[in-house]
Design a protein around this motif. Structure first.
Motif, PDB file in Angstrom:
ATOM      1  N   ALA A 330       0.744  -1.214  -0.029  1.00  0.00           N
ATOM      2  CA  ALA A 330      -0.008   0.212   0.070  1.00  0.00           C
ATOM      3  C   ALA A 330       0.981   1.354   0.082  1.00  0.00           C
ATOM      4  CB  ALA A 330      -0.786  -0.102   1.116  1.00  0.00           C
ATOM      5  N   SER A 331       1.960   1.250   0.480  1.00  0.00           N
ATOM      6  CA  SER A 331       2.847   2.306   0.675  1.00  0.00           C
ATOM      7  C   SER A 331       3.996   2.575  -0.514  1.00  0.00           C
ATOM      8  CB  SER A 331       3.627   2.089   1.884  1.00  0.00           C
ATOM      9  OG  SER A 331       4.567   1.285   2.004  1.00  0.00           O
ATOM     10  N   ARG A 332       4.197   1.508  -1.177  1.00  0.00           N
ATOM     11  CA  ARG A 332       5.086   1.430  -2.115  1.00  0.00           C
ATOM     12  C   ARG A 332       4.635   1.525  -3.681  1.00  0.00           C
ATOM     13  NH1 ARG A 332       8.318  -3.570  -1.926  1.00  0.00           N
ATOM     14  NH2 ARG A 332       9.691  -2.841  -3.789  1.00  0.00           N
ATOM     15  N   PHE A 333       3.174   0.949  -3.564  1.00  0.00           N
ATOM     16  CA  PHE A 333       2.806   0.856  -5.001  1.00  0.00           C
ATOM     17  C   PHE A 333       1.300   1.648  -5.227  1.00  0.00           C
ATOM     18  CE2 PHE A 333       4.997  -3.531  -4.115  1.00  0.00           C
ATOM     19  CZ  PHE A 333       6.075  -3.160  -4.569  1.00  0.00           C
ATOM     20  N   SER A 334       1.205   2.837  -4.821  1.00  0.00           N
ATOM     21  CA  SER A 334      -0.006   3.480  -4.945  1.00  0.00           C
ATOM     22  C   SER A 334      -0.089   4.057  -6.318  1.00  0.00           C
ATOM     23  CB  SER A 334      -0.035   4.695  -3.992  1.00  0.00           C
ATOM     24  OG  SER A 334       0.806   5.823  -4.592  1.00  0.00           O
ATOM     25  N   LEU A 335      -1.321   4.049  -6.854  1.00  0.00           N
ATOM     26  CA  LEU A 335      -1.677   4.527  -8.348  1.00  0.00           C
ATOM     27  C   LEU A 335      -1.299   5.916  -8.332  1.00  0.00           C
ATOM     28  CD1 LEU A 335      -2.742   3.790 -10.849  1.00  0.00           C
ATOM     29  CD2 LEU A 335      -4.916   4.558 -10.337  1.00  0.00           C
ATOM     30  N   THR A 336      -1.273   6.696  -7.271  1.00  0.00           N
ATOM     31  CA  THR A 336      -1.070   8.155  -7.081  1.00  0.00           C
ATOM     32  C   THR A 336       0.707   8.337  -7.486  1.00  0.00           C
ATOM     33  OG1 THR A 336      -2.595   8.768  -5.554  1.00  0.00           O
ATOM     34  CG2 THR A 336      -0.692  10.128  -5.538  1.00  0.00           C
ATOM     35  N   ARG A 337       1.385   7.386  -7.005  1.00  0.00           N
ATOM     36  CA  ARG A 337       2.696   7.498  -7.098  1.00  0.00           C
ATOM     37  C   ARG A 337       3.356   7.168  -8.712  1.00  0.00           C
ATOM     38  NH1 ARG A 337       7.659   3.468  -5.112  1.00  0.00           N
ATOM     39  NH2 ARG A 337       9.440   4.585  -6.069  1.00  0.00           N
ATOM     40  N   THR A 338       2.324   6.305  -9.197  1.00  0.00           N
ATOM     41  CA  THR A 338       2.635   5.937 -10.698  1.00  0.00           C
ATOM     42  C   THR A 338       2.411   6.989 -11.534  1.00  0.00           C
ATOM     43  OG1 THR A 338       1.652   3.769 -10.268  1.00  0.00           O
ATOM     44  CG2 THR A 338       1.693   4.369 -12.448  1.00  0.00           C
ATOM     45  N   VAL A 339       1.243   7.840 -11.162  1.00  0.00           N
ATOM     46  CA  VAL A 339       0.962   8.886 -12.113  1.00  0.00           C
ATOM     47  C   VAL A 339       1.901   9.973 -12.016  1.00  0.00           C
ATOM     48  CG1 VAL A 339      -0.916  10.768 -12.495  1.00  0.00           C
ATOM     49  CG2 VAL A 339      -1.662   8.396 -11.937  1.00  0.00           C
ATOM     50  N   THR A 340       2.022  10.373 -10.783  1.00  0.00           N
ATOM     51  CA  THR A 340       3.288  11.439 -10.384  1.00  0.00           C
ATOM     52  C   THR A 340       4.565  10.980 -10.872  1.00  0.00           C
ATOM     53  OG1 THR A 340       2.243  11.809  -8.216  1.00  0.00           O
ATOM     54  CG2 THR A 340       4.471  12.567  -8.579  1.00  0.00           C
ATOM     55  N   GLU A 341       5.002   9.938 -10.898  1.00  0.00           N
ATOM     56  CA  GLU A 341       6.241   9.603 -11.833  1.00  0.00           C
ATOM     57  C   GLU A 341       6.246   9.725 -13.277  1.00  0.00           C
ATOM     58  OE1 GLU A 341       9.081   9.718 -10.104  1.00  0.00           O
ATOM     59  OE2 GLU A 341       8.224   9.353  -8.039  1.00  0.00           O
ATOM     60  N   THR A 342       5.184   9.258 -13.598  1.00  0.00           N
ATOM     61  CA  THR A 342       4.956   9.355 -15.113  1.00  0.00           C
ATOM     62  C   THR A 342       4.992  10.768 -15.476  1.00  0.00           C
ATOM     63  OG1 THR A 342       3.421   7.220 -15.167  1.00  0.00           O
ATOM     64  CG2 THR A 342       3.101   8.806 -17.054  1.00  0.00           C
ATOM     65  N   LEU A 343       4.133  11.742 -14.866  1.00  0.00           N
ATOM     66  CA  LEU A 343       4.111  13.031 -14.971  1.00  0.00           C
ATOM     67  C   LEU A 343       5.816  13.727 -15.063  1.00  0.00           C
ATOM     68  CD1 LEU A 343       0.971  14.298 -13.371  1.00  0.00           C
ATOM     69  CD2 LEU A 343       1.278  13.926 -16.090  1.00  0.00           C
ATOM     70  N   ALA A 344       6.447  13.172 -14.064  1.00  0.00           N
ATOM     71  CA  ALA A 344       7.653  13.610 -13.807  1.00  0.00           C
ATOM     72  C   ALA A 344       8.735  13.082 -15.114  1.00  0.00           C
ATOM     73  CB  ALA A 344       8.388  12.985 -12.772  1.00  0.00           C
ATOM     74  N   ALA A 345       8.358  11.968 -15.829  1.00  0.00           N
ATOM     75  CA  ALA A 345       9.080  11.705 -16.979  1.00  0.00           C
ATOM     76  C   ALA A 345       8.678  12.497 -18.222  1.00  0.00           C
ATOM     77  CB  ALA A 345       8.733  10.113 -17.298  1.00  0.00           C
ATOM     78  N   TYR A 346       7.182  12.752 -18.132  1.00  0.00           N
ATOM     79  CA  TYR A 346       6.731  13.745 -19.348  1.00  0.00           C
ATOM     80  C   TYR A 346       7.550  15.001 -19.315  1.00  0.00           C
ATOM     81  CZ  TYR A 346       2.722  10.628 -20.366  1.00  0.00           C
ATOM     82  OH  TYR A 346       2.334   9.372 -20.445  1.00  0.00           O
TER      83      TYR A 346
END
Length: 346
Positions: A330-346
């Motif tokens: 729950a702490s390592r694999f949140s969907l919020t983190r996925t989206v945040t890191e994807t936007l960082a790549a963009y």
């Protein structure tokens, strides 16, 4: 001020798996963060209909042309699989926009001239890896490490919390423990090891039922092995199932023998659902478990059978392992983190 154009997401697979689940979750979440998206995927593929139902802007893959992308005013092309990368490698330069690749597998890049060109840093502006394992493999293959971003395969914890156990997965007489397997019936998933572990436990007098939810090219070979080892009454190949998560929720544990994984959404979902995991020690799987599961060597049927039997007998141990795994996932694999890191790549 003109609003930014969408990101064009290219996806060519027709079947459904963990990758498709991740693409859909990402596409539903990105617009809420100010990153509009348009998906190009085959009309006869499973993602197309599910994305439409979820309110995602979807176009037929056959309509994915440079002129169409320019009309959409796309600002970036995001390829989600190998064939999509080939297509994006033609379209992104024609539209004058960057090309980004999501990399989900932990296989090294091939060294032939075509592969070096296809994945070359002069064509691919950034790689979004689903795990540190995938990032490391990409860097070892020669792609610049500073242009590899990690956006872990995220989980919709709230949706998983709504999944309910279903007693229909268990034998009618309710006898024995239930061990689940979920994944494509392909050679790299190594389901033959599950069948052999089932046969070893059957010979030892352990009452264990095994259900594998998934479809693929290895079905006939697995059916022959099940008959040969005399465990047809113990091992059930359930085919592709939309309710595979309810199997995970119902099972006493997940056995995951895959030989190579970028991360494994199945393992991460089991962690959230409170189902302990026994898995082959593949780097991506081990990274996902983070010490909150039992790892065995590939091909070590005896060791795997012992690990499964010991965990099935230890109800308190299973419960403690499941609690630790859920907290960590729950702490390592949140969907919020996925989206945040994807936007960082963009």
């Amino acid at each position: 001020m003109t609003a930014p154009g969408p990101v064009a997401h290219l996806h060519t697979n027709r079947a459904w798996g963990g990758g498709e689940d991740q693409v859909l979750a990402l596409l539903k979440a990105l617009p809420e963060r100010g990153a509009p998206a348009v998906l190009y995927t085959p009309e006869d593929g499973m993602l197309h209909g599910r994305a439409q139902a979820a309110g995602v802007a979807v176009r037929p893959l056959a309509a994915c042309r440079a002129a169409a992308l320019r009309t959409e005013r796309v600002r970036l092309v995001h390829a989600h699989d190998s064939r999509a990368l080939t297509l994006g490698g033609r379209l992104a330069p024609a539209c004058g926009v960057p090309l980004v690749l999501s990399r989900r597998v932990a296989s090294p890049l091939r060294r032939n001239p075509w592969s070096r060109r296809k994945y070359g840093p002069d064509r691919v502006a950034a790689v979004i890896a689903i795990s540190e394992t995938v990032r490391r493999v990409m860097a070892q293959s020669g792609y610049p490490r500073e242009r590899i971003f990690v956006a872990p395969s995220g989980l919709d914890v709230a949706a998983l919390d709504r999944v309910e156990a279903d007693a229909a997965w268990r034998p009618a007489d309710g006898a024995g423990r239930l061990v689940a397997g979920v994944g494509r019936l392909s050679r790299k998933k190594n389901w033959a090891m599950l069948v052999r572990v089932a046969a070893r436990l059957e010979a030892a007098g352990e009452a264990v039922q095994w259900v594998v939810a998934g479809e693929g090219p290895e079905r006939r070979r697995l059916e022959r092995l099940i008959r040969k080892l005399g465990v047809a009454h113990r091992v059930r190949l359930a085919g592709f199932r939309n309710d595979a998560r309810s199997l995970l929720k119902t099972a006493d544990l997940l056995f995951f023998p895959s030989l190579i994984e970028g991360a494994s959404v199945t393992v991460r979902e089991a962690m959230i659902l409170g189902t302990p995991v026994v898995a082959v020690d593949a780097p991506g799987t081990a990274e996902s478990l983070g010490g909150c599961g039992r790892l065995v060597r590939a091909g070590d049927t005896a060791g795997a059978a012992e690990a499964v039997a010991a965990l099935l007998r230890d109800e308190a141990g299973r419960a403690a392992l499941a609690r630790r795994a859920r907290e960590q996932a729950a702490s390592r694999f949140s969907l919020t983190r996925t989206v945040t890191e994807t936007l960082a790549a963009y």
